[in-house]
Design a protein around this motif. Structure first.
Motif, PDB file in Angstrom:
ATOM      1  N   UNK A  54      -4.929  79.338  -9.909  1.00  0.00           N
ATOM      2  CA  UNK A  54      -5.627  79.089  -8.643  1.00  0.00           C
ATOM      3  C   UNK A  54      -6.276  77.700  -8.645  1.00  0.00           C
ATOM      4  N   UNK A  55      -6.245  76.984  -7.489  1.00  0.00           N
ATOM      5  CA  UNK A  55      -6.830  75.650  -7.353  1.00  0.00           C
ATOM      6  C   UNK A  55      -8.332  75.746  -7.114  1.00  0.00           C
ATOM      7  N   UNK A  56      -9.096  74.898  -7.832  1.00  0.00           N
ATOM      8  CA  UNK A  56     -10.551  74.873  -7.710  1.00  0.00           C
ATOM      9  C   UNK A  56     -10.945  73.783  -6.714  1.00  0.00           C
ATOM     10  N   UNK A  57     -11.651  74.138  -5.660  1.00  0.00           N
ATOM     11  CA  UNK A  57     -12.088  73.176  -4.649  1.00  0.00           C
ATOM     12  C   UNK A  57     -13.288  72.386  -5.151  1.00  0.00           C
ATOM     13  N   UNK A  58     -13.217  71.058  -5.041  1.00  0.00           N
ATOM     14  CA  UNK A  58     -14.338  70.215  -5.419  1.00  0.00           C
ATOM     15  C   UNK A  58     -15.428  70.270  -4.353  1.00  0.00           C
ATOM     16  N   UNK A  59     -16.711  70.386  -4.767  1.00  0.00           N
ATOM     17  CA  UNK A  59     -17.801  70.441  -3.775  1.00  0.00           C
ATOM     18  C   UNK A  59     -17.912  69.125  -3.021  1.00  0.00           C
ATOM     19  N   UNK A  60     -18.265  69.187  -1.753  1.00  0.00           N
ATOM     20  CA  UNK A  60     -18.402  67.989  -0.935  1.00  0.00           C
ATOM     21  C   UNK A  60     -19.653  67.211  -1.333  1.00  0.00           C
TER      22      UNK A  60
ATOM     23  N   UNK B 258     -33.225  63.942   6.074  1.00  0.00           N
ATOM     24  CA  UNK B 258     -33.317  65.112   6.959  1.00  0.00           C
ATOM     25  C   UNK B 258     -34.353  64.887   8.050  1.00  0.00           C
ATOM     26  N   UNK B 259     -35.456  64.234   7.694  1.00  0.00           N
ATOM     27  CA  UNK B 259     -36.495  63.912   8.679  1.00  0.00           C
ATOM     28  C   UNK B 259     -35.947  62.969   9.749  1.00  0.00           C
ATOM     29  N   UNK B 260     -35.171  61.968   9.317  1.00  0.00           N
ATOM     30  CA  UNK B 260     -34.579  61.021  10.268  1.00  0.00           C
ATOM     31  C   UNK B 260     -33.588  61.733  11.182  1.00  0.00           C
ATOM     32  N   UNK B 261     -32.754  62.601  10.585  1.00  0.00           N
ATOM     33  CA  UNK B 261     -31.770  63.342  11.379  1.00  0.00           C
ATOM     34  C   UNK B 261     -32.458  64.225  12.424  1.00  0.00           C
ATOM     35  N   UNK B 262     -33.573  64.822  12.029  1.00  0.00           N
ATOM     36  CA  UNK B 262     -34.320  65.676  12.956  1.00  0.00           C
ATOM     37  C   UNK B 262     -34.907  64.853  14.098  1.00  0.00           C
ATOM     38  N   UNK B 263     -35.491  63.704  13.779  1.00  0.00           N
ATOM     39  CA  UNK B 263     -36.057  62.838  14.820  1.00  0.00           C
ATOM     40  C   UNK B 263     -34.975  62.325  15.767  1.00  0.00           C
ATOM     41  N   UNK B 264     -33.818  62.012  15.198  1.00  0.00           N
ATOM     42  CA  UNK B 264     -32.723  61.482  16.019  1.00  0.00           C
ATOM     43  C   UNK B 264     -31.909  62.570  16.714  1.00  0.00           C
ATOM     44  N   UNK B 265     -32.274  63.842  16.433  1.00  0.00           N
ATOM     45  CA  UNK B 265     -31.527  64.978  16.969  1.00  0.00           C
ATOM     46  C   UNK B 265     -30.048  64.883  16.589  1.00  0.00           C
ATOM     47  N   UNK B 266     -29.852  64.575  15.318  1.00  0.00           N
ATOM     48  CA  UNK B 266     -28.510  64.417  14.774  1.00  0.00           C
ATOM     49  C   UNK B 266     -28.331  65.389  13.608  1.00  0.00           C
ATOM     50  N   UNK B 267     -27.260  65.227  12.853  1.00  0.00           N
ATOM     51  CA  UNK B 267     -26.966  66.125  11.734  1.00  0.00           C
ATOM     52  C   UNK B 267     -26.717  65.313  10.477  1.00  0.00           C
ATOM     53  N   UNK B 268     -26.950  65.947   9.345  1.00  0.00           N
ATOM     54  CA  UNK B 268     -26.660  65.344   8.048  1.00  0.00           C
ATOM     55  C   UNK B 268     -25.198  65.574   7.692  1.00  0.00           C
ATOM     56  N   UNK B 269     -24.625  64.742   6.839  1.00  0.00           N
ATOM     57  CA  UNK B 269     -23.271  65.016   6.350  1.00  0.00           C
ATOM     58  C   UNK B 269     -23.251  66.297   5.520  1.00  0.00           C
ATOM     59  N   UNK B 270     -22.123  66.951   5.460  1.00  0.00           N
ATOM     60  CA  UNK B 270     -21.996  68.163   4.654  1.00  0.00           C
ATOM     61  C   UNK B 270     -21.923  67.799   3.177  1.00  0.00           C
ATOM     62  N   UNK B 271     -22.434  68.705   2.350  1.00  0.00           N
ATOM     63  CA  UNK B 271     -22.332  68.514   0.910  1.00  0.00           C
ATOM     64  C   UNK B 271     -23.644  68.120   0.261  1.00  0.00           C
TER      65      UNK B 271
END
Length: 492
Positions: free
Chosen positions: A24-30, A243-256
């Motif tokens: 089975x292939x192991x997925x690398x975390x983002x 995370x604070x900046x993303x919240x103020x900008x009403x945006x999202x953080x990258x996954x991982x």
């Protein structure tokens, strides 16, 4: 007999399927970097607050630096100073700036941009207030030198802005910071025109300290640079900031998960002279020195030209000789000419010139690139220094000074942006600090050219300014790295 081939094919297919599922292939975390996060979050309300608060450091710096230009005629009269003594005040301010700029840059790369910015503002405000109580010329020089030490740390505000801004916005938002320098310059000239004739220069210094004290309280709304935090291994603080900046900008953080290497070797002088950056560093130092020499030369030359009309040779009409001492041997003449309302208006008009080329400067930086844009504006600066040799009307003089202020401001805009972008996080503050320190050598020499040599030979002084600008234009054109559209580097 017809079913035998079919059975063998089926058995073979099952074997292949069995072998395929055995491994089975192991997925690398983002993962993501701070650069990825800054670009993903984008521009928003946080960056507007950042622009207003960190940009306002330019208001305070401009007021403290321009203060000398408007106070010089007053202290010249009060303490009966000669030209070299007036020039020494400005030189010592920049000497303090030069020494502490390196120190603050070194400390900012090791302990944080925000801490050094706060310390520098507290230092500058304290000694600026003390200057208003200076009992003598010697104390005045010493205390203004201490103010210069504090002001040298204000450049950390630009670095914090640079490290939080997405790549495509740096070329637009950073040049707009010139608006704050302009505001500070106009504010101190306007205050001087009202305060000095009424309640004196000491109250002008006290009033000029107020914006810096107010701004200190606003620093709590701006966090430490996330790029600096990850370079020290404090990933948790960096994530919290993003995370604070993303919240103020009403945006999202990258996954991982945020992953950056811990950079143990930060703020080292040897890195600036590494083979990869040696040529760039040396040329940047030449450009910084020349730009500062030209910028403060224009400011101080403006005051001298307004005081004594050196170009057209009518200075004798506006001079008042002040002598000190009881005997003829101890008497030393000096010029004592207070600024008239018309002089303050001329200074305001020429100062407004600092914003005149800002739109063109922004277009040049973003479309022509940092190097070519700087080369063009430096070449034009050299030309307008030569044009000051022409004896012209008051309107003509104001026009030349207006364009010169616009050009030297554009030069500073571009080199600030280039220096902040070209170095990696491990040595960005130190690179900016040493560049700022060396440029103060130009600022220290400028008073003796603008206030001493210009009195003896205006042609020689202006040709010297022009020649330095030509050298800087060539250095800018031949810089080996172009930073337009380039992501900020984390490591060298």
């Amino acid at each position: 007999m017809a079913t035998k081939p079919t059975e063998s094919i089926t058995i073979l297919s099952l074997r292949k399927l069995s072998l395929g599922t055995a491994e089975p292939q192991v997925k690398e975390p983002k993962t993501f970097t701070v650069e990825d996060a800054v670009e993903t979050i984008g521009f928003g309300r946080f960056h507007i607050a950042l622009f207003l608060i960190m940009g306002s450091t330019g208001v305070v710096e401009a007021m403290e630096i321009m203060l000398i230009a408007v106070v010089s005629p007053v202290i010249r009269c009060e303490w009966q100073l000669e030209n070299w003594q007036v020039a020494l005040v400005t030189t010592m301010v920049f000497f303090g700036y030069m020494v502490f700029s390196i120190l603050f840059g070194l400390l900012a790369d090791r302990y944080g941009r925000w801490k050094i910015l706060l310390i520098s503002f507290l230092w500058g405000a304290y000694f600026s207030l003390l200057t208003s109580f200076a009992p003598s010329y010697v104390w005045f020089v010493f205390l203004r030198t201490m103010v210069g030490c504090g002001v040298s740390g204000h450049s950390q505000g630009l670095i914090i802005k640079t490290e939080f801004l997405p790549t495509k916005y740096r070329g637009y938002m950073l040049p707009l910071s010139q608006v704050f320098w302009l505001a500070g310059s106009l504010l101190i000239i306007g205050l001087a025109s009202v305060v000095i004739p009424t309640i004196g220069w000491r109250w002008l210094i006290r009033i000029a300290s107020i914006p810096g004290i107010i701004l200190i309280m606003a620093f709590k709304f701006i966090p430490e640079s996330a790029r600096f935090n990850v370079s020290t291994g404090n990933t948790q603080a960096a994530v919290a900031t993003l995370e604070h900046i993303a919240k103020m900008n009403r945006s999202v953080m990258p996954e991982g998960k945020l992953v950056e290497p811990v950079l143990e070797k930060r703020g080292r002088f040897a890195d600036l002279l590494d083979a990869k950056y040696l040529r760039t560093t040396l040329q940047i130092w030449v450009i910084w020195l020349g730009i500062s020499f030209a910028y403060y030369g224009v400011i101080l030359a403006s005051a001298e030209l307004l005081e004594r009309d050196l170009v057209c040779g009518s200075k004798a009409d506006s001079e008042v000789v002040v002598t000190g001492g009881d005997s003829g041997e101890s008497q030393s003449p000096c010029y004592c000419h207070m600024f008239a309302p018309s002089d303050y208006r001329t200074m305001i008009i020429s100062t407004i010139g600092e914003i005149a080329l800002n739109p063109l400067n922004i277009l040049g930086i973003n479309f022509l690139g940092r190097r070519l844009s700087l080369s063009i504006t430096m070449g034009c600066t050299a030309l307008f220094f030569l044009l000051l040799n022409i004896c012209t009307s008051s309107a003509g003089l104001i026009g030349f000074l207006f364009m010169l202020r616009a050009l030297v401001a554009a030069n500073f805009n571009t080199i600030y942006i280039y220096t902040a972008e070209v170095y990696p996080t491990t040595m960005r503050a130190l690179g900016m600090g040493i560049s700022g320190s060396l440029c103060r050598i130009g600022a220290m020499v400028a008073p003796f050219i603008s206030q001493v040599l210009m009195s003896a030979s205006i042609l020689g002084a202006l040709c010297l300014f022009s020649s330095v600008c030509v050298v800087c234009a060539i250095s800018a054109f031949t810089l080996p790295i172009e930073t337009k559209g380039r992501a900020l580097q984390q490591i060298k």
